[in-house]
Design a protein around this motif. Structure first.
Motif, PDB file in Angstrom:
ATOM      1  N   ASP A 264       0.858  -1.184   0.000  1.00 39.98           N
ATOM      2  CA  ASP A 264       0.000   0.000   0.000  1.00 39.98           C
ATOM      3  C   ASP A 264       0.892   1.231   0.000  1.00 39.98           C
ATOM      4  O   ASP A 264       1.747   1.395   0.878  1.00 39.98           O
TER       5      ASP A 264
ATOM      6  N   ASP B 139      -3.047   0.962   7.255  1.00 40.45           N
ATOM      7  CA  ASP B 139      -2.192   0.756   6.094  1.00 40.45           C
ATOM      8  C   ASP B 139      -1.897  -0.724   5.878  1.00 40.45           C
ATOM      9  O   ASP B 139      -1.837  -1.204   4.744  1.00 40.45           O
TER      10      ASP B 139
ATOM     11  N   SER C 144      -8.545   0.738   2.212  1.00 36.73           N
ATOM     12  CA  SER C 144      -8.299   1.384   3.508  1.00 36.73           C
ATOM     13  C   SER C 144      -9.579   1.716   4.255  1.00 36.73           C
ATOM     14  O   SER C 144      -9.511   2.201   5.390  1.00 36.73           O
TER      15      SER C 144
ATOM     16  N   GLY D 199       1.549   5.201   0.383  1.00 39.85           N
ATOM     17  CA  GLY D 199       0.933   6.305   1.116  1.00 39.85           C
ATOM     18  C   GLY D 199       1.893   7.462   1.302  1.00 39.85           C
ATOM     19  O   GLY D 199       3.005   7.471   0.765  1.00 39.85           O
TER      20      GLY D 199
ATOM     21  N   TRP E 245       3.588  14.132  -3.015  1.00 39.71           N
ATOM     22  CA  TRP E 245       3.630  12.694  -2.784  1.00 39.71           C
ATOM     23  C   TRP E 245       4.462  11.992  -3.846  1.00 39.71           C
ATOM     24  O   TRP E 245       5.174  11.035  -3.558  1.00 39.71           O
TER      25      TRP E 245
END
Length: 460
Positions: free
Chosen positions: A191, A372, A342, A193, A313
């Motif tokens: 995942d 997460d 999520s 993030g 990001w």
């Protein structure tokens, strides 16, 4: 597979002038191509986009037109323009009207030379120049991390006012002894993030959390420094069309150096995070990584502040770095749909409100776990192109390993002052140095090789 390492150059003032002369000559080649296509566009002729057509036009200019830039370096600029033009044409044909053809002039353009045109001797590199010009030998700041026989090309470029050399080499995929390599039957979910660049849930109840708070703090501190610096010089800024003073040029050069340093810091931290994930997967003998693709959120406007977070990001860069390192290690990477992972309870499969912290708690079945890792475990059960349903039961990890990305960042305030630090000499712990929110029961090292458990500031 090809890998590229960026190495800084240590040059004398004369060598620096010649290197920047090559970059400016490459910019002239780029400007000539744009000018020729502008003329053809005004005459309603077909644009010159193919590499062969562009090279034919360049050959007609004759030798010595672009100072010390040789024909190989000029052809690399033509290749870059041709690739950019056809990439934009392909995107527009697919319906992406936001794609634009290359029409912007550039003062400095990177120049690439291929195998056989340059000489690499330890830390010294001979950069090709035009005929009847002195040889240009430059010194590297460090050793090239690849054997000389594997190097395929070098690229001269400028970033933040500094000269660098991108060395590209053909590196073989890792080979493991029998029974110790990645097993295609072992699948892990990843995942992606912001707070945790990578959260990995693997088979056997093992998991990995990579903290990216230091990267986030670097973005925030850099933004605060940039705002303060611009406010300080706003009154002295030249008006549009007015030539700046020497002090203004020095300020702009300093700003470019700071921007380049910030980019290098963030990129190194991203590489550290991806290298941690791949090393963990090799230790767990994971052969396939199912990575959630969150790039769809970039199309949703969520306000000025959150849009800035999404742009910082750098989702595509994180996915590309992880894919390159995993492929080099012999691990297959598949992008899967991560929608709802999520916010869906893995036990009762019902929708769960977004938690305020890092712990997901289901109000229907009282399930609780790190959100997460819950998302990573759900992503591991999904198939590429299989939609947003989870066909099998989700097994949550029991042993969680914590790692931090960005050991080189000034998170402890050694080289840069934290603008959020209160006055009077009272120090607070900066983002990126403390424990992850709501730890999951495992020890998180503060330094490499350390097993000290994280404590909150003020605890004993």
């Amino acid at each position: 597979m090809h890998r590229t390492a960026r190495v800084a150059l240590r040059v004398t003032p004369a060598q620096r002038r010649r290197c920047f002369g090559l970059l400016r000559s490459a910019g002239d080649v780029w400007a000539c191509v744009l000018e020729v296509n502008a003329w053809r566009r005004r005459r309603r002729d077909a644009p010159l986009a193919g590499y062969q057509d562009l090279y034919r036009e360049l050959s007609a200019s004759g030798p010595g037109t672009f100072a010390e830039l040789d024909s190989t370096g000029a052809r690399s600029v033509l290749r870059r323009f041709s690739d950019a033009w056809f990439a934009a044409a392909k995107r527009r044909k697919a319906g992406d009207l936001s794609a634009r053809f290359p029409r912007r002039r550039r003062g400095l353009m990177p120049v690439r030379w291929y195998h056989g045109t340059f000489t690499l001797d330890g830390r010294r590199v001979r950069i090709p120049t035009a005929k009847r010009t002195p040889a240009l030998w430059v010194r590297l700041a460090r050793e090239v991390p690849y054997p000389v026989e594997q190097v395929r090309s070098i690229t001269l470029l400028c970033e933040g006012g500094r000269l660098f050399l991108d060395v590209t080499a053909e590196v073989p995929v890792a080979v493991y002894p029998s029974g110790e390599g990645p097993d295609p039957g072992r699948v892990a979910g990843v995942d992606v993030g912001i707070i945790h660049p990578y959260a990995v849930a693997g088979p056997g109840g093992e998991a990995l959390l990579v903290s990216g708070r230091a990267i986030r703090a670097e973005h925030r501190m850099h933004l605060a420094d940039t705002k303060a610096r611009r406010r300080a010089v706003a009154r002295r800024a030249p008006k549009p069309g007015q030539r700046g003073s020497r002090r203004w040029r020095q300020y702009r050069a300093r700003a470019r150096r700071v921007e380049g340093r910030h980019r290098r810091r963030v990129q190194q931290a991203q590489h550290e995070a991806a290298r941690t994930v791949v090393a963990w997967a090799v230790d767990q003998r994971v052969g396939v990584l199912h990575v959630g693709d969150p790039r769809g959120v970039l199309d949703v406007s969520a306000g000025r502040r959150h849009n800035l977070r999404l742009r910082q990001w750098q989702i595509g860069r994180l996915l590309q770095i992880l894919t390159d390192k995993a492929t080099l290690a012999g691990i297959t990477v598949h992008l899967v749909d991560e929608r709802g992972t999520s916010s869906t309870c893995p036990t009762c499969r019902r929708r769960v409100p977004k938690p305020r912290g890092r712990t997901l708690t289901c109000p229907h079945c009282q399930f609780s776990g790190h959100r997460d890792l819950v998302a990573a475990a759900s992503i591991a059960t999904r198939t590429p192109g299989g939609g947003s349903t989870t066909p099998t039961a989700v097994t949550l990890p029991e042993v969680v390993t914590h790692r931090r990305a960005g050991w080189h960042l000034p998170g402890t305030g050694r080289s840069r002052r934290d603008p959020r630090r209160p006055p009077g000499g009272v120090r607070v712990q900066m983002a990126g140095c403390g424990p992850p929110h709501q730890p999951v029961g495992s020890r998180s090292p503060i330094r490499r090789g350390s097993t000290t458990t994280h404590r909150k500031p003020g605890e004993r």
